[in-house]
Design an enzyme around this catalytic site. Structure first.
Site, PDB file in Angstrom:
ATOM      1  N   GLU A  56       0.819  -8.885   2.061  1.00 34.42           N
ATOM      2  CA  GLU A  56       2.043  -8.109   1.873  1.00 34.42           C
ATOM      3  C   GLU A  56       2.358  -7.201   3.062  1.00 34.42           C
ATOM      4  O   GLU A  56       3.517  -7.148   3.503  1.00 34.42           O
ATOM      5  CB  GLU A  56       1.965  -7.282   0.581  1.00 34.42           C
ATOM      6  CG  GLU A  56       1.887  -8.118  -0.689  1.00 34.42           C
ATOM      7  CD  GLU A  56       0.453  -8.431  -1.114  1.00 34.42           C
ATOM      8  OE1 GLU A  56      -0.455  -8.430  -0.257  1.00 34.42           O
ATOM      9  OE2 GLU A  56       0.251  -8.678  -2.318  1.00 34.42           O
ATOM     10  N   CYS A  92      -1.254  -2.027  -1.465  1.00 34.82           N
ATOM     11  CA  CYS A  92       0.015  -2.675  -1.112  1.00 34.82           C
ATOM     12  C   CYS A  92       1.160  -2.132  -1.952  1.00 34.82           C
ATOM     13  O   CYS A  92       2.279  -1.984  -1.472  1.00 34.82           O
ATOM     14  CB  CYS A  92      -0.101  -4.186  -1.256  1.00 34.82           C
ATOM     15  SG  CYS A  92      -1.136  -4.917   0.033  1.00 34.82           S
TER      16      CYS A  92
HETATM   17 ZN   LIG Z   1      -2.995  -5.571  -0.948  1.00 32.32          ZN
END
Ligand SMILES: [Zn+2]
Length: 158
Positions: free
Chosen positions: A63, A114
């Site tokens: 990500e 993330c």
């Molecule tokens: Zn991650």
């Protein structure tokens, strides 16, 4: 909570294609099995794959690579992001919402770090996740609801 659109299905395919092209099996240094795709409001799609490193702490999820590509391009109004785990050797089909074609890749949720990163860059981002009843979209703020402890943050954290 939202239903997936044709563009969302295409985004899943782009995340899958990104990791399919760069897949390296195993758990060794430089192995890779996760792809991410981020669609911005401009309609552009930015992809990334995870970076495994010999030192686990040096590893990077897929990500941030996709987010970084969008930020590098100056494309800062995020729309939707999705991550997939790719494993052609073993069936990962975990949901009835997955088709035969999807069998080698399943949608996974971003990790906590993330989620923070995505939320910091655009708290209106939607995330495709695999829920109990199949794939759906959730707001990033709902995946990481309370960050007031960090002081200045997204507009909704005041
Ligand atoms: Zn991650």
């Amino acid at each position: 909570m939202g239903e997936l659109t044709a563009a969302d299905r295409a985004l899943i395919e782009k995340a899958t294609a990104a990791i399919r092209d760069r897949y390296r099996p195993g758990v060794e240094r430089t192995s890779r099995s996760v792809g991410a795709a981020l669609r911005t409001d401009s309609g552009e799609v930015y992809t990334g794959v995870n970076l495994t490193a010999a030192t686990p702490r040096a590893s990077v999820c897929a990500e941030p690579i996709a987010v970084g590509a969008a930020v590098t391009a100056g494309d800062l109004d995020f729309g939707t992001i999705v991550s997939v785990k790719y494993s052609p050797e073993t069936s990962l089909r975990a949901s009835e919402s997955m088709t035969e074609e999807d069998e080698e890749a399943v949608v996974i949720s971003p990790c906590g770090v993330c989620r923070e990163l995505i939320r910091d860059y655009d708290p209106t981002t939607e995330v495709i996740v695999d829920g109990d009843d199949g794939l759906l979209k959730l707001q990033i703020v709902d995946l990481l609801p309370d960050l007031r402890w960090r002081g200045a943050g997204p507009p909704d954290s005041a």
